[in-house]
Design a protein around this motif. Sequence first.
Motif, mmCIF file in Angstrom:
data_model
loop_
_atom_site.group_PDB
_atom_site.id
_atom_site.type_symbol
_atom_site.label_atom_id
_atom_site.label_comp_id
_atom_site.label_asym_id
_atom_site.label_seq_id
_atom_site.Cartn_x
_atom_site.Cartn_y
_atom_site.Cartn_z
ATOM 1 N N GLU A 113 -8.107 -2.410 -0.215
ATOM 2 C CA GLU A 113 -8.001 -2.596 -1.591
ATOM 3 C C GLU A 113 -6.894 -3.627 -1.713
ATOM 4 O OE1 GLU A 113 -7.258 0.701 -4.169
ATOM 5 O OE2 GLU A 113 -9.284 1.486 -3.677
ATOM 6 N N ARG A 114 -5.760 -3.677 -1.018
ATOM 7 C CA ARG A 114 -4.622 -4.402 -1.299
ATOM 8 C C ARG A 114 -5.160 -5.603 -0.443
ATOM 9 N NH1 ARG A 114 -4.145 0.853 -2.032
ATOM 10 N NH2 ARG A 114 -2.418 1.179 -3.321
ATOM 11 N N LYS A 157 -1.906 4.990 -8.601
ATOM 12 C CA LYS A 157 -2.294 4.396 -7.446
ATOM 13 C C LYS A 157 -1.747 5.447 -6.436
ATOM 14 C CE LYS A 157 -4.325 0.795 -7.842
ATOM 15 N NZ LYS A 157 -5.728 0.658 -7.346
ATOM 16 N N THR A 177 0.955 -1.189 -0.061
ATOM 17 C CA THR A 177 -0.039 0.109 0.039
ATOM 18 C C THR A 177 0.974 1.304 0.035
ATOM 19 O OG1 THR A 177 -1.704 -1.127 1.351
ATOM 20 C CG2 THR A 177 -1.788 1.336 1.206
ATOM 21 N N ASP A 227 -3.267 6.787 -2.832
ATOM 22 C CA ASP A 227 -4.120 6.130 -2.554
ATOM 23 C C ASP A 227 -3.658 4.999 -1.400
ATOM 24 O OD1 ASP A 227 -6.363 3.997 -2.349
ATOM 25 O OD2 ASP A 227 -6.121 3.138 -4.368
ATOM 26 N N ASN A 241 -5.544 3.217 0.730
ATOM 27 C CA ASN A 241 -6.649 2.402 1.182
ATOM 28 C C ASN A 241 -5.969 0.997 1.296
ATOM 29 O OD1 ASN A 241 -8.797 0.826 1.230
ATOM 30 N ND2 ASN A 241 -10.013 1.652 -0.286
#
Length: 160
Positions: free
Chosen positions: A127-128, A119, A109, A122, A124
């Motif tokens: 998501e990963r 990305k 991330t 980002d 978040n």
Amino acid sequence: MEICSKRILFASILLFLCISICYAEDGPAQEDPPEIVGKAMSCFDHVYECPPAHRLTPSGTLNVPYEQTDEYCNSGCYDGTQLVLTCIDQILTNFEFYNKATVEDIRKTIVQACSNTDKRGDFNVMERVTASGSTGKTEAKNIGGVIMMFLFLAGLLLPV
């Protein structure tokens, strides 16, 4: 009598394999699990140059607004977060944050969020986690033990 001894030998070999596989996967417990988790949690107490609001939390979140990406990536935040992750990983290699993210999920991330790709910015983590499938590692690891136990029990019940 010979059939009985073959059955015992077969069952003994399967039991040995079961124990070996389960022991190799999990290893012997060196410390109490609460102690180990406590040590891993102490990694979050490391002081580093990063506003507290942007620090990695035990829940596995990074609250970095998009407009503060440069500040996070080019300051002590990025390096400090990497140090926290290394600390956790050295104490407990299969540490899972409250949101089910792994150390590797968090690393991916922040690397992607600080990269010059789409990305960037980002942070978040979820998501990963979904993309990496990290929540399935433990389940896949235990299948070998379950199969071996099934074979052991089948060996006891089936005639030789």
